[in-house]
Design a protein around this motif. Sequence first.
Motif, PDB file in Angstrom:
ATOM      1  N   THR A  17       0.834  -1.204   0.000  1.00 19.59           N
ATOM      2  CA  THR A  17       0.000   0.000   0.000  1.00 19.59           C
ATOM      3  C   THR A  17       0.869   1.255   0.000  1.00 19.59           C
ATOM      4  N   SER A 112       6.177   3.894   8.638  1.00 24.82           N
ATOM      5  CA  SER A 112       5.021   4.674   9.070  1.00 24.82           C
ATOM      6  C   SER A 112       4.514   4.305  10.459  1.00 24.82           C
ATOM      7  N   HIS A 113       3.282   3.785  10.545  1.00 19.16           N
ATOM      8  CA  HIS A 113       2.678   3.515  11.852  1.00 19.16           C
ATOM      9  C   HIS A 113       3.153   2.189  12.440  1.00 19.16           C
ATOM     10  N   SER A 364      -8.109   5.685   7.943  1.00 21.44           N
ATOM     11  CA  SER A 364      -6.971   5.290   8.763  1.00 21.44           C
ATOM     12  C   SER A 364      -6.229   6.487   9.343  1.00 21.44           C
ATOM     13  N   ARG A 483     -11.210  -6.073   3.497  1.00 28.35           N
ATOM     14  CA  ARG A 483     -10.028  -6.164   2.644  1.00 28.35           C
ATOM     15  C   ARG A 483      -8.834  -6.608   3.486  1.00 28.35           C
ATOM     16  N   SER A 485      -4.887  -6.044   4.564  1.00 30.90           N
ATOM     17  CA  SER A 485      -3.907  -4.965   4.655  1.00 30.90           C
ATOM     18  C   SER A 485      -2.740  -5.186   3.704  1.00 30.90           C
ATOM     19  N   GLY A 486      -2.176  -4.071   3.211  1.00 31.74           N
ATOM     20  CA  GLY A 486      -0.985  -4.146   2.382  1.00 31.74           C
ATOM     21  C   GLY A 486       0.209  -3.480   3.037  1.00 31.74           C
ATOM     22  N   THR A 487       0.189  -3.358   4.368  1.00 41.57           N
ATOM     23  CA  THR A 487       1.328  -2.728   5.053  1.00 41.57           C
ATOM     24  C   THR A 487       1.909  -3.621   6.144  1.00 41.57           C
ATOM     25  N   ARG A 495      -9.018  -6.395   7.554  1.00 45.57           N
ATOM     26  CA  ARG A 495      -9.677  -5.174   8.025  1.00 45.57           C
ATOM     27  C   ARG A 495     -11.159  -5.261   7.676  1.00 45.57           C
TER      28      ARG A 495
END
Length: 542
Positions: A17, A112-113, A364, A483, A485-487, A495
């Motif tokens: 993502t 990122s997160h 998000s 869906r 997640s892509g991270t 999710r």
Amino acid sequence: MTTTIATKPIAGQKPGTSGLRKKTAQFMQPGYLENFVQSIWDGIGGVIGKTLVLGGDGRFFNDRAAQIILRMAAASGAAKVIVGQNALLSTPAASHLIRLRGADGGIIMSASHNPGGPDEDFGVKYNTANGGPAPESVTNRIFAATESITQYLTLEADDIDLSALGTHQLGAMAVEVVDPVTDYQALMETLFDFDAIRALIAGGFQLRFDAMHAVTGPYAVAILETTLGAAPGSVVNAVPLPDFGKGHPDPNPVWARDLMDTMFGTAAPDFGAASDGDGDRNMIVGRGVYVTPSDSLAVLAANAHLAPGYAGGLKGVARSMPTSCAVDLVAEAKGIKSYATPTGWKFFGNLLDAGLATLCGEESAGTGSDHVREKDGLWAVLLWLNILAARRQSVAEVMHDHWAEYGRVYYSRHDYEAIDSDIANTLIADLRGRLDTLPGTAAGALTVSKAADFAYDDPVDGSLTEKQGIEITFEGGARLVLRLSGTGTEGATLRVYLERLEVQRDQMDQDAQAALAPVVTAAEALAEIRTRTGRTAPDVMT
Ligand code: VG1
Ligand code: CO
């Protein structure tokens, strides 16, 4: 001296993502980062004579990775790399710097997160000349390059002192070290009424900003405390740490628990906010009221004209498909278009470049505008402050007025983390296989009206992106999205996004989970999440 190192493709270097994210230890294996960086250069047609921007969120390996990337840029013939001091740049500041300096692109080192540290996550993302995350056409070429790589180029040279501002020389390449905050702050001052916010704060308005030991600390101290006059200490966890103090730098009610407790406690300030590892996300909390990101986007769209940078109104708005429809209601009332895109900021780039949308957002905790090509955490905080200063209302009052005018879209996301990938893929595949049969069937107390696999037809470049999440709408307007997640970096994360519009004035103060209970039951009936995963409850509910 340039050296050529022979290498072989490493499986799995496919950007998700938002760039390539892996365990730090994997990124630190010899050749792993090098293979991916060389593949970026190869995927974008080389870097000879180009100017790039480089920075990261300060997580473990950020400093070492910066030196490796600099040597590889120099070896491949880049003219110049502009680097944030100590290799720090928030994602929105990097986006701005690329645009401001007319750079050809940039590399952001961040997961990122995701948590950071030797046992946690690292990431690398390439942004193009518009300042935005590379679109899929580019990331596909980068991925293809990772699959056929045979060698990478590097330079034998000492490390550059990235704490020293000014221009350094690395072989034939210039390395310009810049203050990470200055240009970004100057941009913010053009968009917002800093005098009005300063007056609000001088009048006794109290705020708390939780930088979560991540990159926004220096930005928030400079802007909120030094420039706007918030009391020293209003910014907490302000020093970026390589392991983010062992926390998840993810601004939501679960990971920013301290801030939530403060905002719901007896001595709560007027306004609370938090940002994520790389500074592109934001969480907004008023005294005793949490603002869901989907609602925040809607409130910002409804009120942006109160800030000087948006006084002329909005050209349009855009949201990721799983983001609630709250912003659509605002767009409809304003007579502007609202676009729904796949998850991930890269899909907003074309809409922003083409002038079709001014404001964009994701459920998000990402909101942003056409001032840069990334989501921007502090920008959202400043827009909120500007709106509060102009409306002379509390966050709770703004929210109640908003819901009274547009209705309230109850919203929640339930995440099932690190589940078995096969189970997750089968769950989605089975549901996908049944979509045609669902309309008209009952799911708990609800009846399915529409069921589709979301595909996005980009209105600007005509590209088609398929399988972006399963969207199920129920009679009466509730909606469910599922869906993967892509991270994530471990197993799969499912999710489940839930929403329901409420227009009755006396029903605006329900607990979100209670208001959404029928949609949760319907999700279980349709997808058998708990039965298939063996989990009794989501890991995170936001
Ligand atoms: C998540 C969010 C998505 C966001 C992405 C990057 O992606 O859902 O909205 O754009 O993270 O955000 P996914 O594929 O895990 O659902 V950031 O701040 O981690 O760069
Ligand atoms: Co982020």
